[in-house]
Scaffold this active site. Structure first.
Site, PDB file in Angstrom:
ATOM      1  N   LYS A   1       0.854  -1.203   0.000  1.00  0.00           N
ATOM      2  CA  LYS A   1       0.000   0.000   0.000  1.00  0.00           C
ATOM      3  C   LYS A   1       0.875   1.232   0.000  1.00  0.00           C
ATOM      4  O   LYS A   1       2.053   1.176   0.373  1.00  0.00           O
ATOM      5  CB  LYS A   1      -0.926   0.024   1.221  1.00  0.00           C
ATOM      6  CG  LYS A   1      -0.245  -0.061   2.605  1.00  0.00           C
ATOM      7  CD  LYS A   1       0.217   1.240   3.206  1.00  0.00           C
ATOM      8  CE  LYS A   1       0.761   1.052   4.622  1.00  0.00           C
ATOM      9  NZ  LYS A   1       1.609   2.155   5.090  1.00  0.00           N
TER      10      LYS A   1
ATOM     11  N   ASP B   1      -2.327  -1.568  10.632  1.00  0.00           N
ATOM     12  CA  ASP B   1      -2.471  -1.474   9.173  1.00  0.00           C
ATOM     13  C   ASP B   1      -3.134  -2.710   8.565  1.00  0.00           C
ATOM     14  O   ASP B   1      -3.398  -2.728   7.361  1.00  0.00           O
ATOM     15  CB  ASP B   1      -1.090  -1.312   8.513  1.00  0.00           C
ATOM     16  CG  ASP B   1      -0.655   0.139   8.458  1.00  0.00           C
ATOM     17  OD1 ASP B   1      -1.505   1.022   8.688  1.00  0.00           O
ATOM     18  OD2 ASP B   1       0.532   0.378   8.176  1.00  0.00           O
TER      19      ASP B   1
HETATM   20  O1  C5P Z   1      -0.115  -1.639  15.258  1.00  0.00           O
HETATM   21  P1  C5P Z   1       1.325  -1.845  14.910  1.00  0.00           P
HETATM   22  O2  C5P Z   1       1.957  -2.938  15.713  1.00  0.00           O
HETATM   23  O3  C5P Z   1       1.572  -1.995  13.452  1.00  0.00           O
HETATM   24  O4  C5P Z   1       2.066  -0.485  15.316  1.00  0.00           O
HETATM   25  C1  C5P Z   1       3.457  -0.386  15.470  1.00  0.00           C
HETATM   26  C2  C5P Z   1       3.773   0.776  16.415  1.00  0.00           C
HETATM   27  O5  C5P Z   1       3.460   2.018  15.777  1.00  0.00           O
HETATM   28  C3  C5P Z   1       2.953   0.775  17.691  1.00  0.00           C
HETATM   29  O6  C5P Z   1       3.591   0.036  18.685  1.00  0.00           O
HETATM   30  C4  C5P Z   1       2.867   2.248  18.044  1.00  0.00           C
HETATM   31  O7  C5P Z   1       4.042   2.641  18.723  1.00  0.00           O
HETATM   32  C5  C5P Z   1       2.876   2.935  16.703  1.00  0.00           C
HETATM   33  N1  C5P Z   1       1.514   3.288  16.228  1.00  0.00           N
HETATM   34  C6  C5P Z   1       0.825   4.328  16.841  1.00  0.00           C
HETATM   35  N2  C5P Z   1      -0.441   4.650  16.422  1.00  0.00           N
HETATM   36  C7  C5P Z   1      -1.002   3.992  15.375  1.00  0.00           C
HETATM   37  C8  C5P Z   1      -0.307   2.958  14.739  1.00  0.00           C
HETATM   38  C9  C5P Z   1       0.955   2.626  15.184  1.00  0.00           C
HETATM   39  O8  C5P Z   1       1.329   4.943  17.806  1.00  0.00           O
HETATM   40  N3  C5P Z   1      -2.220   4.351  14.968  1.00  0.00           N
END
Ligand code: C5P
Length: 281
Positions: A9, A134
């Site tokens: 994406k 995501d």
């Molecule tokens: O959800 P995911 O594990 O992909 O996110 C990775 C990191 O990115 C999270 O641990 C967080 O620190 C940050 N993040 C965030 N807010 C979001 C998505 C991701 O703070 N909406």
């Protein structure tokens, strides 16, 4: 045995709204699925999951989103059979192109089919949100506005046809680290209009420049000035819109269909990995 395409994406704009009590950030982004993809081959095998991948940067343990997708379904639906999975990776790890998240979503959809679970779109979205911010987008994919942590996915009509030149600078960026830096207030919103409110006003590709921006871009460009240099060069090469994708490290440019991207891409091959892609509609 069956092979599933797991697409990348790009984020066309990313607004960070605020920090939430759970440590995540509420955000708004227009996401577009693109033709660059990994291939995931899955066959039923044994009683557990076995994973192989051609890219050594991909974890093969329980951190892998394909493994986590299998464990999640095992927990909820008591899968009896195991799977053998082979991932042919093309989407670089830590590139802001959602490769790991896409692999997780593709596996959820593939396991739903292979194990005949009959899960509907909403069930898959709920499961996907437990795998990562995501991941839900990749359940419907195509063009969508995402909100909340990323779990509120609203499909929107495709904007306009274009071609994409992606420049991956051969280093990964940690999303968690970028969000941490963002907290220090290095960025200010240039304009505070919801993408949701302006999508219908986007006619040509140039209109994207008026309303869409990535709040994380200046943070990452301060850390890695070479990304700002790539952006500048792309802007001068006839691109209609140039942006970093997600939390980086990939910078992409959108061009009118018919542009000779092979010629333009020649200037980036030396230090970077370059991909040409189209939107998936
Ligand atoms: O959800 P995911 O594990 O992909 O996110 C990775 C990191 O990115 C999270 O641990 C967080 O620190 C940050 N993040 C965030 N807010 C979001 C998505 C991701 O703070 N909406």
């Amino acid at each position: 045995m069956k092979t599933f395409k797991s697409h990348a994406k790009i984020n066309i704009g990313l607004r960070i709204i605020n920090k939430r009590p759970d440590g995540y950030h509420n955000l708004e982004s227009l996401l577009q699925e693109i033709s660059l993809h990994d291939d995931i081959t899955i066959a039923k095998h044994g009683r557990d999951i076995r994973l192989r991948c051609n890219d050594p940067a991909v974890p093969l343990n329980d951190d892998n989103l394909c493994v986590r997708a299998y464990r999640l379904l095992q927990e909820h639906y008591g899968l009896k059979d195991g799977v053998e999975i082979n991932i042919v990776k093309r989407i670089p790890v830590g590139s802001g192109l959602g490769g790991g998240s896409s692999n997780g979503a593709t596996c959820l959809k593939a396991f739903n089919e292979i194990f005949r679970l009959d899960l509907k779109m909403n069930d898959l979205l709920v499961l996907a949100s437990q795998l990562g911010s995501d991941v839900p987008f990749f359940i419907p994919g195509k063009t969508a506005l995402v909100q909340g942590r990323g779990e509120v996915v609203t499909p929107v009509p495709f904007l306009n046809d274009y071609r994409i030149l992606l420049v991956y600078p051969n280093f990964a960026v940690s999303t968690a680290a970028v969000f941490k830096y963002f907290e220090f207030g290095l960025t200010e919103n240039p304009i505070d209009i919801k993408f949701e409110a302006v999508i219908s006003r986007v006619g040509g590709l140039e209109d994207l420049n008026r309303y869409f921006y990535n709040d994380l871009e200046s943070v990452v460009c301060n850390l890695y000035p070479e990304l700002a240099e790539i952006s500048r060069k792309l802007s001068e090469s006839g691109a209609k819109f140039v942006s970093m994708s997600g939390s980086g490290s990939t910078v992409y440019a959108l061009f009118e269909p018919g542009t000779d991207l092979r010629e333009i891409s020649k200037g980036y091959f030396k230090k970077n990995r370059v991909f040409l892609a189209r939107p998936v509609i």
